[in-house]
Write an enzyme that holds these catalytic residues in place. Structure first.
Site, mmCIF file in Angstrom:
data_model
loop_
_atom_site.group_PDB
_atom_site.id
_atom_site.type_symbol
_atom_site.label_atom_id
_atom_site.label_comp_id
_atom_site.label_asym_id
_atom_site.label_seq_id
_atom_site.Cartn_x
_atom_site.Cartn_y
_atom_site.Cartn_z
ATOM 1 N N LYS A 1 2.946 14.465 -1.645
ATOM 2 C CA LYS A 1 1.983 15.620 -1.582
ATOM 3 C C LYS A 1 3.240 16.613 -2.623
ATOM 4 C CE LYS A 1 0.744 16.059 3.134
ATOM 5 N NZ LYS A 1 0.330 14.885 3.024
ATOM 6 N N PRO B 1 -0.772 8.778 -1.683
ATOM 7 C CA PRO B 1 -0.259 9.909 -2.589
ATOM 8 C C PRO B 1 0.903 10.994 -2.155
ATOM 9 C CG PRO B 1 -2.664 9.956 -1.960
ATOM 10 C CD PRO B 1 -2.256 9.011 -1.343
ATOM 11 N N GLU C 1 1.016 -1.201 -0.006
ATOM 12 C CA GLU C 1 -0.116 -0.011 -0.023
ATOM 13 C C GLU C 1 0.936 1.290 -0.034
ATOM 14 O OE1 GLU C 1 -3.547 -0.149 2.207
ATOM 15 O OE2 GLU C 1 -3.483 1.832 2.991
#
Lengths: 590, 590
Positions: free
Chosen positions: A26, A24, A21
């Protein structure tokens, strides 16, 4: 492909499986670095990857971008997270539509926890109230298209003290159409195993993947377990106490703990493990190594390059060799293609490649890093030396290669360095391979019990004077074919006709010959624009009238890019004989 | 392809070249035998073949049929003769249209001599008066499509004593658009060479091929030279006189004479030779051997099978292996295809094969010859022995194979005989080949500097009991794939998916991998109808209630046809290990 399909396959093959996993990043640089990481971690053989959803910020767009790129550029089977309570219905519709268009077939349907560390989140009026509503909605709107995952809480949901009710909520999600369950992180294995038994007892029979979060730092671990109200066994706290200020020791402990936890679960019959990577690579890799997990062969290398999993590229199984070090650029420049060549490039209509301008075509590293790597070359010889250093692994990148030489080039590394120092500036190469097993650790790809082949390939920039010598040499060599072109597009070749040349192929049981990599003129002409433009980008690092800019611009303006194939794949070193004679060396400096 | 193109290529490669002339046989059996002969003589490497026109009789239809078959089934570049003075214009139009439709690109335009031996011929009112008119007409109607040959008379035309005028007639034909000249037969080389010089002197610069008619018998030689008023040097008559009643000696002399004549012409710079074969094989072959002419490699084996030169099959470069011994049947059953697979069978739409009934599907030999070969088998063991004898070259044909085993099967011949005697009745096979040079005398095909490969292949009939044993054996073998089917169409296989399996492929400089032979299920199902029907045809040779008919019919009704591929082409003999154990042998008789 649906995750459940992949799980079924793994179980049928009686092997363990795992997934990663990511969240996203920054910044744009963060995203680029994540892609690199994901590409490297592909080799660890995850069945799929997840990308979390951040409905609160603009990062949900980034989620979509990362998912699409993982699926289409890196060929990773991707599961997109989607939350509902904090999302207006229209946004959910758009997200599902875009995911489907990108070929993504897996959604993790979540209620919408507050973003980690942000307790003040906005509940959305037109959204759904529960994850099970979202599951139901996806099923209604998309039938069986999506494989839907849901979250499981072995310790109960943080917001609900009633564990029995929690279990019923999970059952409701499954009944609404969920296909598999991923659990919240935990550190007490017995607690998970008990909970899993209860799930089975009330009739939940879909796959359940325990979520493993390797401890990366003491502070992070404490924050996370506090936030999620995760129970931490006393012995773990005791173990950590003496090393809590030693980040390295904590990480090592985290790896060992995760290996131990997974082994215990394995002994209890658990086969699949979901790793919360926190976008980090090392711990996850070490855990998999500690568990003795190796990527299933077919997953790791179905082809010598990672096939895109974008929907419109399903049939693609041949690519030109030129973009080997710039996959992303190739995928983007062929994004508009309706039809991808299947098995034979010759069957495809002459392809039109997208313009290089449209895709933020640039050097990968920021200018200061580039200058640090490449300095201020004053002469052509300085340039030659940079290329030679790259071949010897003393330099990490060149404008044409973002990462070090592939291991397959080890056997020709010193020869490459030698010719580069003489002014044959190689940007792509592969050694000859004469029927290696398809399971070969370096050259292997494709299903087992097959044999793989390569023709030796070299692509390099060369001065016009040296080019004439090379072509003279080549003309007396019965097995070598070449294409050479300068920036202006003047093409020279000794090939006859437009037939593509297969330079990588494999022979497998019960199949036609697979020939996934080719050399041919149309794509070479599209590639040369990109290859030459990178000289320009390099020159732009320097002051316009500087000596460095001048040296590089002169190469850009006058040199040729040449690719050479030795069609006798049974002779490993013959391709280098064209450089043997001193007469082919260009002047060392001018 | 135009003959002039082929001549240009031969001259550019600085080699001699040759062509064969045939005439249309009078009987159907004669036609079938001519096809066999033409197929064998393909290996002698003629640049093209001619088929004469017999406008007087029905044999002009036979001419068209032979031309079409030579071009499409046997892949011989064919030149059709066409006469004009004895043909109504409409018939000429039909002949040209049909020739073009069949992919024939070469016409020998003739005035229309009386058929050999028939002096009373009918001049046709709506035809043309001279060959030059026909040449002109073809050019007007078809532009540059046809390559047009015309006849040259080194000794002058029999009907015209004025040799100067004769030469002007030839010039007129050339000026009208002829592309090359084939001469009438002659036995005085100096006379030909003088005439050729005169042709050049008046500006005839197209290729001139001397016509060579090997003396086959004294009587035939005398008749022909009288009819054509051919000058025969006295020394030839002197040489023949003492041996004229010894046919064998005359033939041998004919060969020696032709070799001597050709060598003299070769010394004078002549490069191309046109042989009037009279539909005979031996003399022409011996002459070519005597001259040291060998078929150019690329001409002899562009692919492992002879590609059809029919116009609609231009792109065809892959075929299923099943019809290897029945090419004609394959070509006819795929005649209606619009599109032929190019490189990959998988790209072609699932092909619909023509019915076997429509094509005079039958045993090749007449019933009496078949009975002589195969006798009256009483038991299955008798059948097994026939198959075993065929493998050992003690029998010339079986219903599935019109001619003896291919030389490539020599390496597996005794193993084949062994399994046949045990009741595994092989009808097709090829040995494994691991990268032989493309110029290999037995396995080679395709352009030079390439490498060719084969997977070992066996196809055989097997009793249902033995089939189970075979399948059990195969299932423990990682490299073997099979398809098995009985008359009713019950299919068994261990292959996954519908992917075709390439069993012959070649790797060549500057090309994609060529994979001209495949195994796959759709074509196997079409082939099995044909393969099983041949048992029926065999049974029909005997009285319905006879023991022979019963034995054969039982096999036809109950046995399976199985094909087996050993996908490990690096292991030559592994495919036979599935027969090693005695348990796979069927009962010797029942």
């Amino acid at each position: 492909m649906k995750i459940t399909k992949k799980i079924e396959k793994a179980l049928a093959e009686e092997r363990c499986f795992w997934s990663f996993e990511y969240f996203p990043p920054k910044t744009e640089t963060g995203v680029i670095n994540l892609y690199d990481r994901m590409e490297r971690m592909y080799a660890l053989g995850p069945e799929f990857i997840d990308v979390t959803w951040n409905a609160g910020g603009s990062s949900s767009d980034v989620t979509m971008q990362v998912c699409t790129t993982a699926q289409s550029v890196y060929g990773l089977e991707t599961c997109m997270h989607l939350t509902c309570t904090n999302m207006p219905r229209e946004k959910i519709d758009i997200a599902l539509r875009d995911a489907k268009a990108a070929g993504i077939q897996n959604i993790l349907a979540l209620r919408g926890d507050p973003p980690r560390g942000q307790e003040n989140w906005t509940k959305c009026e037109t959204g759904f109230s529960y994850a099970r509503d979202l599951v139901k909605y996806i099923r209604e709107e998309y039938g069986d298209y999506f494989c839907i995952g849901v979250a499981g809480y072995p310790e109960g949901h943080t917001e609900n003290p009633d564990k029995e009710e929690d279990m019923q909520h999970l059952k409701a999600k499954v009944d609404a159409g969920a296909n598999y369950i991923v659990t919240q992180l935990f550190y007490d294995v017995d607690l998970f195993l008990d909970w899993e038994k209860q799930c089975r007892a009330i009739g939940i029979d879909i796959p359940i993947l325990p979520g493993i979060m390797p401890i990366q730092s003491y502070g992070g671990f404490k924050r996370m377990t506090t936030l999620c109200k995760t129970f931490v066994p006393k012995e773990i706290l005791d173990d950590l106490e003496p090393i809590k200020d030693d980040d390295k020791a904590v990480k090592e402990y985290g790896v060992k703990l995760a290996v131990k936890m997974c082994n215990t679960m394995k002994d209890a019959g658990i086969r699949g493990f979901h790793f919360y990577t926190l976008n980090l690579e090392r711990s996850t890799r070490l855990i998999l190594e500690g568990l003795g997990f190796v990527a299933p062969i077919e997953l790791a290398r179905p082809l010598p390059w990672n096939p895109s999993l974008a929907k419109n590229r399903e049939k693609e199984n041949v690519r030109p060799i030129f973009w080997k070090n710039r996959t992303r650029s190739y995928i983007l420049r062929t994004e508009a293609w309706d039809d991808f060549p299947n098995g034979r490039w010759g069957d495809a209509r002459s392809p039109a490649f997208g313009e290089i301008d449209g895709y933020g075509f640039n050097l990968k590293y920021p200018a200061d890093e580039c200058l640090q790597m490449w300095n201020h070359p004053q002469t052509e010889k300085d340039i030659f030396n940079l290329f030679a250093k790259y071949c010897m692994n003393e330099l990490n990148a060149l404008p044409w290669s973002d990462s070090p030489l592939y291991p397959e080039s080890d056997v020709i590394r010193t020869r490459l360095a030698d010719i580069n120092s003489k002014g044959f500036l190689t940007i792509n190469s592969q050694p000859a391979v004469d029927g290696a097993p398809s399971t070969h650790p370096i050259y292997g790809w494709g299903p087992k019990n097959g044999f793989v082949y390569q023709k030796a390939y070299l692509e390099f920039f060369v001065s016009p004077e040296a080019l004439d010598n090379i072509i003279t040499k080549v003309s007396s060599h019965p097995y070598i074919t070449y294409y050479a072109v300068n920036k202006q597009g003047d093409l020279r070749t000794n090939t006859q006709g437009d037939s593509p040349n297969a330079v990588t192929w494999g022979v497998f049981p019960g199949q036609e010959i697979i020939q996934p990599t080719i050399v041919e003129s149309v794509s070479f002409m599209a590639w040369k624009d990109e290859a030459f433009e990178l000289w320009n980008k390099w020159a732009c690092l320097y002051e316009p009238e500087s000596q460095s800019a001048k040296v590089i611009q002169n190469i850009w303006d006058t040199w040729f890019l040449i690719n050479i194939v030795d069609n006798n794949f049974k002779d490993e070193h013959a391709i280098f004989t064209i450089f043997d004679d001193g007469t082919t060396s260009p002047p060392a400096s001018r």
